[in-house]
Design an enzyme around this catalytic site. Structure first.
Site, short mmCIF file in Angstrom:
data_model
loop_
_atom_site.label_atom_id
_atom_site.label_comp_id
_atom_site.label_asym_id
_atom_site.label_seq_id
_atom_site.Cartn_x
_atom_site.Cartn_y
_atom_site.Cartn_z
N TYR A 205 -18.44 -22.14 2.54
CA TYR A 205 -18.48 -23.41 3.27
C TYR A 205 -19.39 -23.18 4.48
O TYR A 205 -19.09 -22.32 5.32
CB TYR A 205 -17.09 -23.81 3.77
CG TYR A 205 -16.15 -24.26 2.66
CD1 TYR A 205 -15.41 -23.35 1.91
CD2 TYR A 205 -15.99 -25.62 2.37
CE1 TYR A 205 -14.55 -23.76 0.91
CE2 TYR A 205 -15.12 -26.05 1.36
CZ TYR A 205 -14.41 -25.12 0.65
OH TYR A 205 -13.55 -25.53 -0.34
N LYS A 301 -8.62 -31.09 -1.90
CA LYS A 301 -7.20 -31.44 -2.01
C LYS A 301 -6.91 -32.58 -2.99
O LYS A 301 -5.75 -32.80 -3.35
CB LYS A 301 -6.66 -31.84 -0.63
CG LYS A 301 -6.57 -30.68 0.35
CD LYS A 301 -5.44 -29.73 -0.04
CE LYS A 301 -5.51 -28.43 0.68
NZ LYS A 301 -5.29 -27.27 -0.16
C1 PHB Z 1 -16.20 -28.03 -6.24
O1 PHB Z 1 -16.27 -26.96 -6.85
O2 PHB Z 1 -16.64 -29.07 -6.73
C2 PHB Z 1 -15.57 -28.06 -4.90
C3 PHB Z 1 -14.96 -26.91 -4.41
C4 PHB Z 1 -14.39 -26.91 -3.16
C5 PHB Z 1 -14.41 -28.05 -2.40
C6 PHB Z 1 -15.00 -29.20 -2.87
C7 PHB Z 1 -15.58 -29.21 -4.14
O3 PHB Z 1 -13.88 -28.02 -1.16
#
Ligand code: PHB
Ligand code: APR
Length: 398
Positions: A205, A301
């Site tokens: 992230y 979530k």
């Molecule tokens: C996703 O893999 O699409 C994904 C993963 C984590 C998140 C949002 C989307 O927080």
């Protein structure tokens, strides 16, 4: 000519909420029919987040559809937060006493549920037109739809509104009986799916002055990446090359250098929204999943909240039929909403921390970086992130 059918629970919508509810009710010996507006192929074409909490994994096991998830899903014990050009790991397992998450796409969850429903020979009406719900303020509600030019009526005891944010169920509730809380964020997520190995074995992230980025995955050979983009951007404006170039600019040097790029197999822009409906029950109508609430995807979530709604709804209906108790039915909305608001708070907070907001200046970027610096260096800060990310326990606060 109208054909009339009778069942105990009529489920509107065959997304993950409706299908999981159908499976749990089947296991409990409660009858249900699912009515879905789209075709199965269309439902499987939707690409959404793919991080499952332990509670969700347990529920898929309980529904008898966990086999492929355990075989093909990827267990993650941590994730990275990237800011000021550096990555820092949040050790989910270490900070939460052994909890972890499963990376397994929502599309695959839906496919497993669909296959199980089909194998059990349970009734699902796909491509149902003009779905409408009736008399849900009474104990004799019904659902009507048109299929192949023929009108059908399903009379039932309960209607489960699992028809997503744009569905007919919530929209049918009189305005005075419902309160809707909503926040629309001033940006979207541009997502790309590609058959390339993920840049890192865990999720990243990224908070960057250029905007948020997320490196996720579906398998060891399939990646899912996202970029924060202005709501005015159109997906056609973003060539694959432009996407990869911008993603590199938002990553740390090591990740940018090791990023493997390739042709996108899906590319789309999704808006971000926080939305909660109160209450989630109106007489014989029960809303579940996206029909009742939407969280922004930061923290993934959405599916997990849908799963816990459905868990509570399945046990409420089961108690009603097997124990002749209305307790679960009567408590459904309050029980769900506590968890919904907690997850909404976390998703809103994580979104606010990681994105660049239009109109904000350098000071806001500095303040976000200071908060991130605090979170990764304070054990209580990191633990707070971790315990929310893996999912608060079902009995939290009770
Ligand atoms: C996703 O893999 O699409 C994904 C993963 C984590 C998140 C949002 C989307 O927080
Ligand atoms: N009649 C019948 N079906 C309908 C109608 C209608 N009028 N309107 C919508 N539907 C169907 C949609 O076609 C869709 O298949 O209801 C289904 C709702 O599915 P989802 O939108 O996937 O919602 P839900 O099952 O609650 O799943 C929640 O999806 O958005 C993500 O983050 C969210 O992961 C979470 C999950």
């Amino acid at each position: 000519m109208t054909t009339t059918h009778r069942t105990q629970v009529c489920i509107v919508g065959a997304g993950p909420s409706g299908l999981l509810l159908g499976q749990l009710l089947h296991k409990a010996g409660v009858e249900a029919i699912i009515v879905e507006r789209q075709s199965p192929e269309y439902v499987l074409g939707r690409i959404r987040a793919g991080v499952l909490e332990q509670v969700t994994m347990d529920l898929l096991d309980e529904a008898g559809v966990g086999q492929r998830m355990h075989a093909e899903g990827l267990v993650h014990t941590g994730f990275d937060m990237l800011f000021k050009g550096q990555r820092h790991r949040i050790d989910l397992k270490g900070l939460t006493g052994g909890k972890q998450v499963m990376v397994y796409g929502q599309t695959e969850v839906t496919r497993d549920l669909m296959n199980a429903r089909q194998a059990a020979g349970l009734p699902t009406v796909y491509e149902a037109e003009d779905v409408a719900i009736h008399n849900f303020d009474s104990a004799q509600p019904s659902v009507t739809y048109v299929k192949d030019g023929q009108t059908h009526t399903i009379s039932c005891d309960f209607i489960a509104g699992c028809d997503g944010f744009h569905g007919v169920c919530r929209a049918s509730v009189p305005k005075g009986a419902i309160t809707e809380f909503e926040k629309v964020y001033p940006f979207g997520w541009l997502g790309v799916l590609s058959d390339t190995p993920p840049v890192h074995h865990e999720l990243i992230y990224a908070n960057s002055p250029r905007g948020f980025a997320l490196c996720s995955q579906r398998s060891h050979t399939r990646s899912r990446y996202y970029l924060q983009v202005p709501l005015t951007d159109k997906v056609e404006q973003w060539s694959d090359d432009a996407f990869w170039a911008e993603l590199r600019l938002r990553l740390d040097r090591e990740a940018a250098a090791s990023l493997v790029t390739g042709a996108s197999i899906e590319k789309s822009i999704a808006p971000l929204r926080s939305f909660v409906t109160e209450p989630m029950r109106f007489g014989s109508l029960f809303l579940a999943g996206d029909a009742a609430h939407i969280v922004p995807p930061t923290g993934a979530k959405g599916l997990n909240l849908a799963a816990t709604d459905v868990k509570y709804l399945a046990s409420a209906f089961t108690e009603f039929y097997k124990e002749r108790s209305r307790a679960g039915v009567d408590h459904y909305s309050d029980r769900c909403l506590r968890r919904v608001w907690r997850a909404s708070r976390f998703s809103w907070w994580f979104t606010s921390l990681m994105h660049r907001f239009p109109g904000n200046g350098e000071i806001d970027q500095k303040l976000q970086e200071a908060e991130l610096d605090y979170l990764i260096h304070s054990e209580s800060g990191s633990r707070s992130v971790a315990e929310n990310y893996v999912g608060l326990p079902l009995n939290f606060g009770e």
